[in-house]
Design a protein around this motif. Structure first.
Motif, mmCIF file in Angstrom:
data_model
loop_
_atom_site.group_PDB
_atom_site.id
_atom_site.type_symbol
_atom_site.label_atom_id
_atom_site.label_comp_id
_atom_site.label_asym_id
_atom_site.label_seq_id
_atom_site.Cartn_x
_atom_site.Cartn_y
_atom_site.Cartn_z
ATOM 1 N N PHE A 163 0.738 -1.105 0.026
ATOM 2 C CA PHE A 163 -0.107 -0.057 0.006
ATOM 3 C C PHE A 163 0.832 1.220 -0.158
ATOM 4 C CE2 PHE A 163 -2.620 3.386 2.167
ATOM 5 C CZ PHE A 163 -3.746 3.205 1.177
ATOM 6 N N PRO A 164 0.636 2.087 -0.856
ATOM 7 C CA PRO A 164 1.514 3.454 -0.995
ATOM 8 C C PRO A 164 1.287 4.344 0.173
ATOM 9 C CG PRO A 164 0.528 2.760 -3.088
ATOM 10 C CD PRO A 164 -0.247 2.056 -2.191
ATOM 11 N N ARG A 165 2.004 4.789 0.904
ATOM 12 C CA ARG A 165 1.607 5.775 1.874
ATOM 13 C C ARG A 165 0.942 6.975 1.196
ATOM 14 N NH1 ARG A 165 2.500 6.348 6.922
ATOM 15 N NH2 ARG A 165 4.400 4.657 7.151
ATOM 16 N N GLY A 166 -0.229 7.279 1.679
ATOM 17 C CA GLY A 166 -0.854 8.609 1.192
ATOM 18 C C GLY A 166 -2.015 7.825 0.077
ATOM 19 N N GLY A 167 -2.163 6.484 0.035
ATOM 20 C CA GLY A 167 -3.131 5.937 -1.006
ATOM 21 C C GLY A 167 -2.729 5.512 -2.159
ATOM 22 N N MET A 168 -3.485 4.697 -2.735
ATOM 23 C CA MET A 168 -3.172 4.393 -4.226
ATOM 24 C C MET A 168 -2.868 5.413 -5.194
ATOM 25 S SD MET A 168 -2.782 0.951 -4.553
ATOM 26 C CE MET A 168 -3.220 0.515 -6.375
ATOM 27 N N HIS A 169 -3.643 6.453 -5.007
ATOM 28 C CA HIS A 169 -3.718 7.571 -5.881
ATOM 29 C C HIS A 169 -1.928 8.099 -5.611
ATOM 30 C CE1 HIS A 169 -4.528 11.056 -8.455
ATOM 31 N NE2 HIS A 169 -4.455 11.946 -7.191
ATOM 32 N N ALA A 170 -1.328 7.956 -4.751
ATOM 33 C CA ALA A 170 0.112 8.405 -4.578
ATOM 34 C C ALA A 170 1.070 7.977 -5.588
ATOM 35 C CB ALA A 170 0.705 7.929 -3.423
ATOM 36 N N LEU A 171 0.746 6.705 -6.225
ATOM 37 C CA LEU A 171 1.574 6.044 -7.478
ATOM 38 C C LEU A 171 1.296 6.847 -8.781
ATOM 39 C CD1 LEU A 171 3.336 4.215 -8.773
ATOM 40 C CD2 LEU A 171 1.396 2.638 -8.850
ATOM 41 N N PRO A 172 0.181 7.227 -9.114
ATOM 42 C CA PRO A 172 0.068 7.971 -10.442
ATOM 43 C C PRO A 172 0.344 9.474 -10.348
ATOM 44 C CG PRO A 172 -1.974 7.694 -9.625
ATOM 45 C CD PRO A 172 -1.528 6.665 -8.738
ATOM 46 N N ARG A 173 0.269 9.723 -9.074
ATOM 47 C CA ARG A 173 0.919 11.437 -8.929
ATOM 48 C C ARG A 173 2.240 11.548 -8.930
ATOM 49 N NH1 ARG A 173 -1.855 11.943 -4.447
ATOM 50 N NH2 ARG A 173 0.033 11.544 -2.876
ATOM 51 N N ALA A 174 2.969 10.413 -8.378
ATOM 52 C CA ALA A 174 4.464 10.456 -8.351
ATOM 53 C C ALA A 174 4.837 9.966 -9.767
ATOM 54 C CB ALA A 174 4.893 9.314 -7.654
ATOM 55 N N MET A 175 4.304 9.172 -10.541
ATOM 56 C CA MET A 175 4.590 8.894 -12.057
ATOM 57 C C MET A 175 4.509 10.325 -12.746
ATOM 58 S SD MET A 175 3.012 5.267 -12.634
ATOM 59 C CE MET A 175 3.493 4.914 -14.253
ATOM 60 N N ALA A 176 3.427 10.786 -12.501
ATOM 61 C CA ALA A 176 3.260 12.182 -13.411
ATOM 62 C C ALA A 176 4.382 13.101 -13.046
ATOM 63 C CB ALA A 176 1.915 12.791 -13.187
ATOM 64 N N ALA A 177 4.816 13.229 -11.784
ATOM 65 C CA ALA A 177 5.841 14.137 -11.195
ATOM 66 C C ALA A 177 7.104 13.688 -11.957
ATOM 67 C CB ALA A 177 5.873 14.354 -9.747
ATOM 68 N N ALA A 178 7.346 12.500 -11.899
ATOM 69 C CA ALA A 178 8.508 12.148 -12.588
ATOM 70 C C ALA A 178 8.677 12.270 -14.022
ATOM 71 C CB ALA A 178 8.735 10.616 -12.176
ATOM 72 N N ALA A 179 7.646 12.113 -15.001
ATOM 73 C CA ALA A 179 7.595 12.253 -16.162
ATOM 74 C C ALA A 179 7.577 14.007 -16.568
ATOM 75 C CB ALA A 179 5.984 11.898 -16.728
ATOM 76 N N ALA A 180 6.934 14.630 -15.680
ATOM 77 C CA ALA A 180 7.005 16.065 -16.035
ATOM 78 C C ALA A 180 8.510 16.352 -15.689
ATOM 79 C CB ALA A 180 6.058 16.808 -14.989
#
Length: 531
Positions: A224-241
């Motif tokens: 489980f990602p700390r901050g919820g599952m939504h933390a994963l796409p949010r982090a992916m978007a930040a890394a891509a940006a």
């Protein structure tokens, strides 16, 4: 491997869900310029986030397995999953509670789980579990490289030595009987076969090869990602940006501009974005509309069951719940008949209850808890149509609350401070075919090279990704679909596929080795054979 627009310098990715974000990362890693267009105001797609009062709810998948697949996307842009997301291993991965009052904790550590099975059902079943775990591991090893993490150009690609190995393992038999060869206890059989429902097929009819999903859940480990599952796409978007991708949030794609057999621009409700290639990740109806016509198939696509998700913010919780709790009713075969044949909502529901605040209390106010109750439901082709859910939803909500109350969550009706419900009508309103977030079912005719391809017939520079295309439904496979779509453009050889010994981010616990859903973007669901 056939390629689309190998010389493309600028690629537009439609949809910032997990498939689109994975594609974007792999494209950037191969030196392409990328613009991601997303109709919502944030990344995530089905893996979205809603705030209800002071409660934070993941709206989509709640089970994260195979985190090294997400790490591949981060590494493509020069970083790693552990630098962006803290993953917390779940122990147990699930707790299964049965109608007879018994309970089983599902552990991913072999020795711990064997001891638990022996406690629950005796030494004969513990030995059967050992055999089953070995079989599941071999099944995964045979399937991943040749049948899951691969771009198919022809069914003839199936003719390789691993096909014979898969057949020898019984992969083309039926799932339920194959599980039954190892486990006699009907309750244990449920734990290792319920996953087929999210592939759209009842265990009695699903291919045994789909036990690979049980491998991901019960052997490889659940996080489980700390901050919820939504933390994963949010982090992916930040890394891509950070690596150079441009993002256009709040932009709806209205059409694709073409010249001959090529897409030359993606036109949104705000701007025209020229491109050399496009990756489409919306679900089937949206993708078909953008392409101008549906694919030609000898047999129409069959869609998976849907789901009703009841999100509850409560002023208390119940100690018998783990992070993930499988609550099984008495009915089993009847339940699958209702979901896939008769089209009735479950009269004796089997439910997945996720209490994310077990692991991350920050998702609710102090002393409060979130409870995500997923009830599989017929899709709108087999069962009630979208209009019927207007009247059905409040009645079924009450039925689910009563069921939870009867199964030991005493006082839950009065404990609710915030709530909202998602039904097949809501999935349909977001453009999901048949009102299901799980897209096309994994029947034999819709599996591997027979599943809608990620190349678009008649267009030289369009590729699709998401759960409707190859390899299929679920967070791991959707991440792979984005990588495979990018490879259609870049031709970058994919790395050899192996799960690392320890896929943990720093700070997580010991290493131990999903359809869920509020559709919140035009992502993770595109699929077609080509117009």
């Amino acid at each position: 491997m056939s390629r689309a627009a190998p010389a493309a310098d600028h690629v537009v990715v439609v949809g910032a869900g997990l498939a689109g974000l994975a594609a974007a990362c792999h494209l950037i890693g191969a030196g392409r310029g990328v613009t991601v267009v997303e109709r919502d105001d944030a990344p995530g797609g089905r893996a979205g986030r809603i705030r209800c009062g002071d409660y934070l709810f993941d709206t989509g998948p709640t089970v994260l397995t195979m985190p090294h697949l997400a790490d591949e996307a981060f590494r493509a842009v020069g970083t790693s999953l552990r630098e962006h997301v803290e993953l917390l291993p779940l122990q147990p991965a699930y707790r299964a509670r049965f109608a007879d009052g018994s309970a089983l904790d599902v552990h991913t550590d072999a020795q711990t789980m064997e001891a638990e099975v022996e406690r629950f059902a005796g030494p004969r079943e513990a030995a059967g579990y050992r055999e089953l775990r070995h079989w599941l591991t071999r099944l995964y090893q045979v399937q991943m490289r040749r049948f899951i993490d691969t771009n198919f150009d022809s069914p003839w690609q199936l003719l390789n030595p691993d096909l014979a190995r898969l057949a020898a393992l019984g992969g083309f038999g039926r799932l339920a009987p194959r599980i039954g060869r190892h486990l006699r206890d009907e309750r244990l059989r449920r734990v290792f076969s319920f996953q087929s429902l999210y592939a759209g097929v009842a265990p009695g009819r699903a291919l045994a090869a789909y036990a690979v999903i049980a491998y991901m859940d019960t052997v490889a480990g659940v996080w489980f990602p700390r901050g919820g599952m939504h933390a994963l796409p949010r982090a992916m978007a930040a890394a891509a940006a950070a690596a150079g991708a441009g993002f256009r949030y709040g932009s709806t794609v209205v059409r694709l501009e073409r010249s001959g057999h090529r897409v030359t621009a993606v036109v949104t409700d705000r701007e025209r974005i020229p491109c050399d290639a496009v990756v489409l990740t919306p679900d089937l109806p949206v993708t078909y509309r953008l392409l101008g016509r549906a694919p030609r198939r000898a047999v129409p696509l069959r869609f998976s069951p849907s789901a009703v998700v009841l999100h509850l913010g409560t002023d208390r919780t119940w100690p018998q719940l783990a992070h993930h709790t499988l609550s099984f009713g008495h009915a089993w075969n009847q339940t699958f008949d209702e979901l896939t044949r008769t089209g009735r909502v479950m009269t004796d529901p089997s439910l997945l209850v996720t209490r994310a605040t077990s692991t991350d209390p920050s998702l609710a106010p102090a002393g409060r808890h979130t409870h995500y109750v997923l009830a599989p439901a017929p899709n709108t082709v087999v069962g009630p149509d979208a209009a019927a859910w207007g009247d059905l939803a409040p009645r079924y909500r009450d039925h689910l609350i009563d069921t939870l109350e009867q199964r030991g969550l005493t006082g839950i009706a009065g404990a609710v401070e915030e709530e909202f419900i998602v039904t097949p009508a809501d999935w349909a309103a977001r453009g999901h075919a048949a009102g299901t977030p799980f897209s096309a079912a994994h029947t034999f005719a819709q599996t591997g090279p027979f599943r809608p391809r990620n190349l678009v017939r008649g267009l030289e520079n369009a590729v699709v990704a998401g759960c409707g295309t190859t390899p299929g439904v679920g967070v791991p496979t959707v991440l792979i679909s984005g990588k495979l779509a990018a490879a259609r453009i870049t031709g970058t050889p994919r790395p050899g596929h192996r799960a690392p010994v320890d896929a943990r981010p720093a700070g997580s616990g010991a290493a131990t080795g999903v359809p869920g859903p509020l559709p919140s973007s035009s992502t993770t669901g595109a699929a077609h054979d080509g117009p």
